[in-house]
Design a protein around this motif. Sequence first.
Motif, mmCIF file in Angstrom:
data_model
loop_
_atom_site.group_PDB
_atom_site.id
_atom_site.type_symbol
_atom_site.label_atom_id
_atom_site.label_comp_id
_atom_site.label_asym_id
_atom_site.label_seq_id
_atom_site.Cartn_x
_atom_site.Cartn_y
_atom_site.Cartn_z
ATOM 1 N N SER A 1 -103.485 -27.402 16.440
ATOM 2 C CA SER A 1 -102.814 -28.149 17.493
ATOM 3 C C SER A 1 -101.369 -28.452 17.131
ATOM 4 C CB SER A 1 -103.568 -29.443 17.784
ATOM 5 O OG SER A 1 -103.554 -30.275 16.654
ATOM 6 N N ALA A 2 -100.573 -28.638 18.148
ATOM 7 C CA ALA A 2 -99.155 -28.929 17.967
ATOM 8 C C ALA A 2 -98.961 -30.401 17.629
ATOM 9 C CB ALA A 2 -98.410 -28.579 19.243
ATOM 10 N N ILE A 3 -97.788 -30.693 17.114
ATOM 11 C CA ILE A 3 -97.471 -32.084 16.787
ATOM 12 C C ILE A 3 -96.564 -32.673 17.856
ATOM 13 C CG2 ILE A 3 -97.743 -31.740 14.318
ATOM 14 C CD1 ILE A 3 -94.701 -31.676 14.074
ATOM 15 N N LYS A 4 -96.420 -33.977 17.821
ATOM 16 C CA LYS A 4 -95.515 -34.692 18.714
ATOM 17 C C LYS A 4 -94.355 -35.212 17.880
ATOM 18 C CE LYS A 4 -99.184 -36.209 21.749
ATOM 19 N NZ LYS A 4 -99.905 -37.332 22.327
ATOM 20 N N CYS A 5 -93.152 -35.099 18.439
ATOM 21 C CA CYS A 5 -91.949 -35.565 17.749
ATOM 22 C C CYS A 5 -91.127 -36.432 18.691
ATOM 23 C CB CYS A 5 -91.078 -34.396 17.313
ATOM 24 S SG CYS A 5 -91.836 -33.268 16.148
ATOM 25 N N TYR A 6 -90.356 -37.331 18.094
ATOM 26 C CA TYR A 6 -89.363 -38.047 18.881
ATOM 27 C C TYR A 6 -88.262 -37.058 19.222
ATOM 28 C CZ TYR A 6 -91.573 -42.466 17.801
ATOM 29 O OH TYR A 6 -92.462 -43.487 17.723
ATOM 30 N N SER A 7 -87.682 -37.198 20.414
ATOM 31 C CA SER A 7 -86.655 -36.283 20.871
ATOM 32 C C SER A 7 -85.541 -37.080 21.536
ATOM 33 C CB SER A 7 -87.264 -35.286 21.860
ATOM 34 O OG SER A 7 -86.281 -34.391 22.315
ATOM 35 N N CYS A 8 -84.432 -37.270 20.815
ATOM 36 C CA CYS A 8 -83.321 -38.035 21.366
ATOM 37 C C CYS A 8 -82.090 -37.912 20.484
ATOM 38 C CB CYS A 8 -83.696 -39.506 21.511
ATOM 39 S SG CYS A 8 -84.060 -40.299 19.937
ATOM 40 N N LYS A 9 -80.995 -38.416 20.967
ATOM 41 C CA LYS A 9 -79.758 -38.554 20.216
ATOM 42 C C LYS A 9 -79.413 -40.030 20.288
ATOM 43 C CE LYS A 9 -74.876 -37.644 20.755
ATOM 44 N NZ LYS A 9 -73.862 -37.012 21.593
ATOM 45 N N CYS B 1 -90.510 -32.981 8.832
ATOM 46 C CA CYS B 1 -91.848 -33.469 8.520
ATOM 47 C C CYS B 1 -92.830 -32.844 9.503
ATOM 48 C CB CYS B 1 -91.888 -34.989 8.563
ATOM 49 S SG CYS B 1 -91.237 -35.707 10.086
ATOM 50 N N THR B 2 -94.109 -32.919 9.190
ATOM 51 C CA THR B 2 -95.096 -32.179 9.983
ATOM 52 C C THR B 2 -96.267 -33.024 10.469
ATOM 53 O OG1 THR B 2 -96.174 -31.483 7.952
ATOM 54 C CG2 THR B 2 -94.549 -29.974 8.890
ATOM 55 N N THR B 3 -96.056 -34.302 10.656
ATOM 56 C CA THR B 3 -97.100 -35.145 11.229
ATOM 57 C C THR B 3 -96.572 -35.773 12.517
ATOM 58 O OG1 THR B 3 -96.410 -37.042 9.879
ATOM 59 C CG2 THR B 3 -98.174 -35.645 9.005
ATOM 60 N N ASP B 4 -97.476 -36.210 13.369
ATOM 61 C CA ASP B 4 -97.076 -36.791 14.653
ATOM 62 C C ASP B 4 -96.089 -37.939 14.484
ATOM 63 O OD1 ASP B 4 -98.506 -35.093 16.271
ATOM 64 O OD2 ASP B 4 -100.248 -36.399 16.436
ATOM 65 N N LEU B 5 -94.983 -37.847 15.220
ATOM 66 C CA LEU B 5 -93.970 -38.892 15.321
ATOM 67 C C LEU B 5 -93.412 -39.325 13.964
ATOM 68 C CD1 LEU B 5 -95.719 -41.020 18.088
ATOM 69 C CD2 LEU B 5 -94.049 -39.170 18.373
ATOM 70 N N CYS B 6 -93.304 -38.383 13.053
ATOM 71 C CA CYS B 6 -92.831 -38.705 11.707
ATOM 72 C C CYS B 6 -91.315 -38.762 11.617
ATOM 73 C CB CYS B 6 -93.380 -37.698 10.697
ATOM 74 S SG CYS B 6 -92.907 -35.988 11.069
ATOM 75 N N ASN B 7 -90.588 -38.365 12.655
ATOM 76 C CA ASN B 7 -89.128 -38.393 12.597
ATOM 77 C C ASN B 7 -88.546 -39.651 13.229
ATOM 78 O OD1 ASN B 7 -89.790 -37.563 15.234
ATOM 79 N ND2 ASN B 7 -88.019 -36.228 15.414
#
Length: 118
Positions: free
Chosen positions: A20-28, A86-92
């Motif tokens: 399964s894919a991961i979820k990341c924060y996406s913003c500036k 990083c490679t876990t959900d919302l780790c950024n």
Amino acid sequence: MKASVGVCVVFVLALVGLGSAIKCYSCKDYTGTCSKIRNCYYDDACVSVNERGGDTYRQCIKYSDCNYDAIGEKFPKMSSFKFSCCTTDLCNTAPVSVSSRSVVGILLSLALFWWGVL
């Protein structure tokens, strides 16, 4: 027989999550707050790129592009930056301030000391 079927079911269910894919924060942002979440592809990682004295970019990136040269190509206007993948959900997410951790640790230590004295 029933036990081996149960073990197989648990094993298959555990493998389902591996692809399964991961979820990341996406913003500036400049303040370190980011609430927009994006579903990434299965071969992606989350990246946080900090421009020296400027903004922080958070987004999905191919895991194979998690190196200084590739990120420099994706953000050509940045002359100086730091990044982390990083490679876990919302780790950024934005890092928790070290000073706030220290204050909490000191307060907990004092509370435990005071509680132990009484």
